[in-house]
Design a protein around this motif. Structure first.
Motif, mmCIF file in Angstrom:
data_model
loop_
_atom_site.group_PDB
_atom_site.id
_atom_site.type_symbol
_atom_site.label_atom_id
_atom_site.label_comp_id
_atom_site.label_asym_id
_atom_site.label_seq_id
_atom_site.Cartn_x
_atom_site.Cartn_y
_atom_site.Cartn_z
ATOM 1 N N UNK A 62 -43.636 -8.043 -34.178
ATOM 2 C CA UNK A 62 -43.261 -8.930 -33.083
ATOM 3 C C UNK A 62 -42.001 -9.716 -33.385
ATOM 4 N N UNK A 63 -41.560 -10.489 -32.409
ATOM 5 C CA UNK A 63 -40.358 -11.308 -32.531
ATOM 6 C C UNK A 63 -40.721 -12.736 -32.184
ATOM 7 N N UNK A 64 -40.247 -13.661 -32.958
ATOM 8 C CA UNK A 64 -40.568 -15.067 -32.731
ATOM 9 C C UNK A 64 -39.961 -15.544 -31.419
ATOM 10 N N UNK A 65 -40.632 -16.533 -30.813
ATOM 11 C CA UNK A 65 -40.175 -17.039 -29.524
ATOM 12 C C UNK A 65 -38.798 -17.681 -29.630
ATOM 13 N N UNK A 66 -38.464 -18.267 -30.798
ATOM 14 C CA UNK A 66 -37.147 -18.884 -30.928
ATOM 15 C C UNK A 66 -36.043 -17.829 -30.947
ATOM 16 N N UNK A 67 -36.362 -16.611 -31.439
ATOM 17 C CA UNK A 67 -35.377 -15.534 -31.385
ATOM 18 C C UNK A 67 -35.141 -15.068 -29.948
ATOM 19 N N UNK A 68 -36.221 -14.989 -29.172
ATOM 20 C CA UNK A 68 -36.072 -14.659 -27.758
ATOM 21 C C UNK A 68 -35.300 -15.754 -27.031
ATOM 22 N N UNK A 69 -35.546 -16.994 -27.436
ATOM 23 C CA UNK A 69 -34.824 -18.115 -26.823
ATOM 24 C C UNK A 69 -33.331 -17.992 -27.095
ATOM 25 N N UNK A 70 -32.976 -17.638 -28.328
ATOM 26 C CA UNK A 70 -31.558 -17.461 -28.669
ATOM 27 C C UNK A 70 -30.948 -16.304 -27.886
ATOM 28 N N UNK A 71 -31.722 -15.225 -27.723
ATOM 29 C CA UNK A 71 -31.228 -14.081 -26.963
ATOM 30 C C UNK A 71 -31.041 -14.460 -25.494
ATOM 31 N N UNK A 72 -31.981 -15.227 -24.944
ATOM 32 C CA UNK A 72 -31.877 -15.663 -23.549
ATOM 33 C C UNK A 72 -30.658 -16.552 -23.349
ATOM 34 N N UNK A 73 -30.382 -17.427 -24.312
ATOM 35 C CA UNK A 73 -29.220 -18.309 -24.196
ATOM 36 C C UNK A 73 -27.920 -17.513 -24.271
ATOM 37 N N UNK A 74 -27.893 -16.456 -25.097
ATOM 38 C CA UNK A 74 -26.709 -15.594 -25.153
ATOM 39 C C UNK A 74 -26.494 -14.896 -23.808
ATOM 40 N N UNK A 75 -27.579 -14.472 -23.179
ATOM 41 C CA UNK A 75 -27.477 -13.860 -21.856
ATOM 42 C C UNK A 75 -26.968 -14.869 -20.843
ATOM 43 N N UNK A 76 -27.483 -16.113 -20.930
ATOM 44 C CA UNK A 76 -27.028 -17.158 -20.016
ATOM 45 C C UNK A 76 -25.548 -17.450 -20.160
ATOM 46 N N UNK A 77 -25.016 -17.373 -21.402
ATOM 47 C CA UNK A 77 -23.581 -17.609 -21.636
ATOM 48 C C UNK A 77 -22.749 -16.377 -21.332
ATOM 49 N N UNK A 78 -23.427 -15.248 -21.016
ATOM 50 C CA UNK A 78 -22.763 -13.954 -20.811
ATOM 51 C C UNK A 78 -22.012 -13.523 -22.066
ATOM 52 N N UNK A 79 -22.632 -13.827 -23.218
ATOM 53 C CA UNK A 79 -22.040 -13.505 -24.517
ATOM 54 C C UNK A 79 -22.586 -12.148 -24.970
ATOM 55 N N UNK A 80 -21.900 -11.094 -24.578
ATOM 56 C CA UNK A 80 -22.363 -9.739 -24.879
ATOM 57 C C UNK A 80 -22.388 -9.495 -26.383
ATOM 58 N N UNK A 81 -21.364 -9.962 -27.088
ATOM 59 C CA UNK A 81 -21.271 -9.726 -28.537
ATOM 60 C C UNK A 81 -22.478 -10.316 -29.263
ATOM 61 N N UNK A 82 -22.858 -11.559 -28.916
ATOM 62 C CA UNK A 82 -23.995 -12.198 -29.580
ATOM 63 C C UNK A 82 -25.298 -11.467 -29.265
ATOM 64 N N UNK A 83 -25.466 -11.035 -28.026
ATOM 65 C CA UNK A 83 -26.684 -10.315 -27.640
ATOM 66 C C UNK A 83 -26.798 -8.997 -28.400
ATOM 67 N N UNK A 84 -25.696 -8.250 -28.486
ATOM 68 C CA UNK A 84 -25.722 -6.973 -29.206
ATOM 69 C C UNK A 84 -25.952 -7.183 -30.698
ATOM 70 N N UNK A 85 -25.406 -8.276 -31.256
ATOM 71 C CA UNK A 85 -25.620 -8.571 -32.670
ATOM 72 C C UNK A 85 -27.099 -8.826 -32.951
ATOM 73 N N UNK A 86 -27.768 -9.555 -32.053
ATOM 74 C CA UNK A 86 -29.205 -9.816 -32.235
ATOM 75 C C UNK A 86 -30.019 -8.533 -32.143
ATOM 76 N N UNK A 87 -29.645 -7.667 -31.224
ATOM 77 C CA UNK A 87 -30.358 -6.388 -31.100
ATOM 78 C C UNK A 87 -30.219 -5.593 -32.388
ATOM 79 N N UNK A 88 -29.007 -5.578 -32.939
ATOM 80 C CA UNK A 88 -28.790 -4.852 -34.188
ATOM 81 C C UNK A 88 -29.648 -5.439 -35.315
#
Length: 578
Positions: A243-269
């Motif tokens: 599983x993934x911690x809720x704070x990691x999902x929170x960080x991913x959601x915030x990257x999506x909100x900022x439209x920060x594609x690079x940060x979102x892809x980095x988290x996926x990696x």
């Protein structure tokens, strides 16, 4: 001694130990107290909710030497032996591996004999929906009128697959998913007795993963204990279950909100480097945005309190997104989650989904035809349906219009024919053309062409079948020098044949078959007949050929045939003569 799995060690042995099924327990205990025991029960519900467990407790309760009682004593010989599974009169049958008619016939033959060890014979048939149709038919009569000493308990996860005749002969009990709070309470009890120190967040996470199944929750806890030892932490639980911690999902959601594609892809990696599953990550992200949406729209609902660990923190995250935006996120993620099932590159689809989410809704709309994706075939189909609808309206208008009185009263929906300059010019010149052909309508040359016309059609068909479809409507009428006149019944067939590419193909075939070159000329059959009749009756005034309104030039049916060809193209339109 070998380790026994927790779900077996902690399997309830009395009604009071069963979690989450109070409505069923109360009904069964009341029937035992009042002596209103049925001959057949149907237990159905999700896996791991206690169906088989309650069936065995019921078997003990009706056969307890100190009963029948609302609770089995679990101390007498009958209770102990039923718990061990050593009583021959209490049979647990797996219908998945004993699904044939012969096994059911064997039961039917044995139910008439009285029990030898306990008070009631009890047949527990698990996964009963797996029985064949013939087996159900063999069970039916016995299930309807069994001997007084026999009880049937049928258990299934798929009651819709049972015949209605079987269901109608049983008392049906619908098992529910175990509420999260009750699961956590049971897990805490197990940890206390097993001397396991467990964090509350870890147990709640395990309960959430089990999806309402108590057996699954105990199995997961057993697995985490094997990994972390006597201390169960939230981090170890996440690591063990993937599983993934809720704070990691929170960080991913915030990257999506900022439209920060690079940060979102980095988290996926990073997730993939940790060995996470792309489809599981995407599924959990769907649940995360679903929880955000519920926290914002219905903050006090049970669905929120059961799933969300920190409601206040989720409210702060949800405040950064509009409701419509979160709905779009869920739709996009769900689309790609379905696509992952058929993809060899799930990580790539996960990354594309993140790129879609990081685009603003306004910027994405012009290209969207499906939940944040590119324009799909659905929009193309809608465009075509709209065009067809407009065409049908125009055809209906054409059918309602009366015949035109002449060129002075044209219909606004039917303009003068201007399909091609060549066809209009041919109409203006047809009087001159036909005069030249009249002398050659009965000569040897035209008879030679008529004799080989079937060969010409066959060769044209081999070259291009669509040209053959138009040319077959024509008939050779006369030859004047090196010009061959072919007359047509349909103006549409004539015009299509006159197209330069089609005309060139026909002239090449004529040269091959006839051995000499011919130039193709065309006319309408009615005009050719009128010209021929004029020769026979010279005193009759010649009909004036002129450019006329479309409705005067051809029948009404041909008007909307041409319209159909204009919309869809000649290759997709087929004309059948009635």
């Amino acid at each position: 001694m070998a380790h026994i799995a927790l779900y077996r060690t902690w399997r309830p042995q009395a009604f009071q130990d069963v979690v989450g099924q109070k409505h069923i327990i109360q009904t069964l205990q009341n029937s035992l107290r009042e002596g209103r025991i049925s001959h057949a029960y149907l237990f159905n519900g999700p896996r791991g909710t206690g169906k088989t467990t309650l069936a065995k407790i019921m078997a003990k309760a009706v056969n307890c030497l100190r009963g029948p009682a609302i609770e089995p004593c679990n101390q007498c010989a009958a209770c102990e032996r039923i718990t061990e599974g050593s009583v021959m009169d209490v049979l647990e049958i797996d219908a998945a591996s004993n699904r044939g008619v012969e096994e059911i016939r064997d039961i039917r033959d044995k139910v008439k004999y009285a029990p030898t060890e306990v008070r009631h014979k009890v047949y527990i048939i698990d996964e009963v929906h797996m029985l064949t149709t013939e087996a159900f038919n063999a069970l039916l009569k016995t299930l309807e009128e069994p001997p007084e000493h026999v009880m049937f308990i049928l258990a299934t996860t798929e009651p819709h697959r049972l015949p209605a005749t079987i269901i109608s002969r049983c008392q049906r009990f619908d098992f529910r998913r175990v509420p999260l709070d009750e699961q956590v309470e049971r897990l805490e009890e197990v940890c206390r007795h097993e001397e396991i120190e467990a964090e509350g967040e870890a147990l709640r996470y395990i309960a959430r993963l089990s999806d309402g199944g108590m057996r699954d929750a105990l199995s997961l806890l057993d697995q985490v204990i094997a990994f972390s030892g006597k201390k169960v932490t939230y981090a170890d639980t996440l690591s063990m279950t993937g599983g993934i911690a809720s704070d990691q999902f929170e960080a991913l959601a915030q990257a999506i909100g900022r439209q920060d594609v690079a940060a979102a892809l980095q988290m996926i990696d990073e997730f993939m480097q940790e060995g996470k599953s792309a489809d599981k990550c995407l599924e959990n992200l769907i649940h995360f945005f679903r929880d955000l949406l519920l926290v914002k729209m219905v903050p006090g609902s049970q669905a929120v309190t059961e799933r969300v660990l920190d409601v206040e923190q989720m409210k702060r995250v949800a405040a950064g997104f509009a409701n419509s935006e979160m709905m779009r996120f869920i739709e996009v993620l769900n689309h790609y989650h379905i696509e992952m099932k058929y993809s060899a590159q799930p990580q790539t689809l996960f990354e594309i989904a993140m790129m879609k989410l990081c685009r603003s809704e306004a910027g994405a709309q012009p290209e969207e035809g499906h939940a944040g994706g590119a324009k799909t075939d659905d929009s193309v189909v809608r465009d075509l349906l709209g065009r067809i609808g407009r065409l049908e309206e125009q055809l209906a208008q054409l059918q309602k219009q009366p015949p035109s009185a002449g060129p002075s009263a044209p219909s606004p929906s039917a303009p003068f024919r201007q399909a091609s300059p060549s066809s209009a010019a041919a109409t203006r010149r047809s009087g001159e053309k036909l005069d030249g052909f009249l002398s050659g309508k009965d000569g040897t040359a035209i008879r030679a062409v008529l004799g080989k016309w079937s060969q010409v059609l066959s060769r044209v068909k081999d070259q291009k079948i669509t040209v053959h479809a138009w040319l077959v409507d024509g008939e050779p009428a006369a030859i004047a020098g090196d010009r061959l006149l072919v007359v047509f019944k349909s103006a549409m067939h004539r015009e299509t044949t006159e197209r330069p590419a089609n005309k060139q193909l026909i002239e090449q075939v004529l040269a091959e078959i006839m051995g000499e070159p011919y130039k193709l000329s065309t006319a309408m059959q009615k005009d050719w007949k009128a010209a021929a009749d004029q020769v026979k009756e010279p005193d009759t005034p010649r009909e004036e050929l002129k450019l006329v309104h479309e409705e005067e030039q051809k029948p009404q049916e041909e008007a909307y045939i041409s319209e159909a060809i204009q919309w869809f193209g000649e290759d997709l339109v087929k004309i059948k003569d009635e």
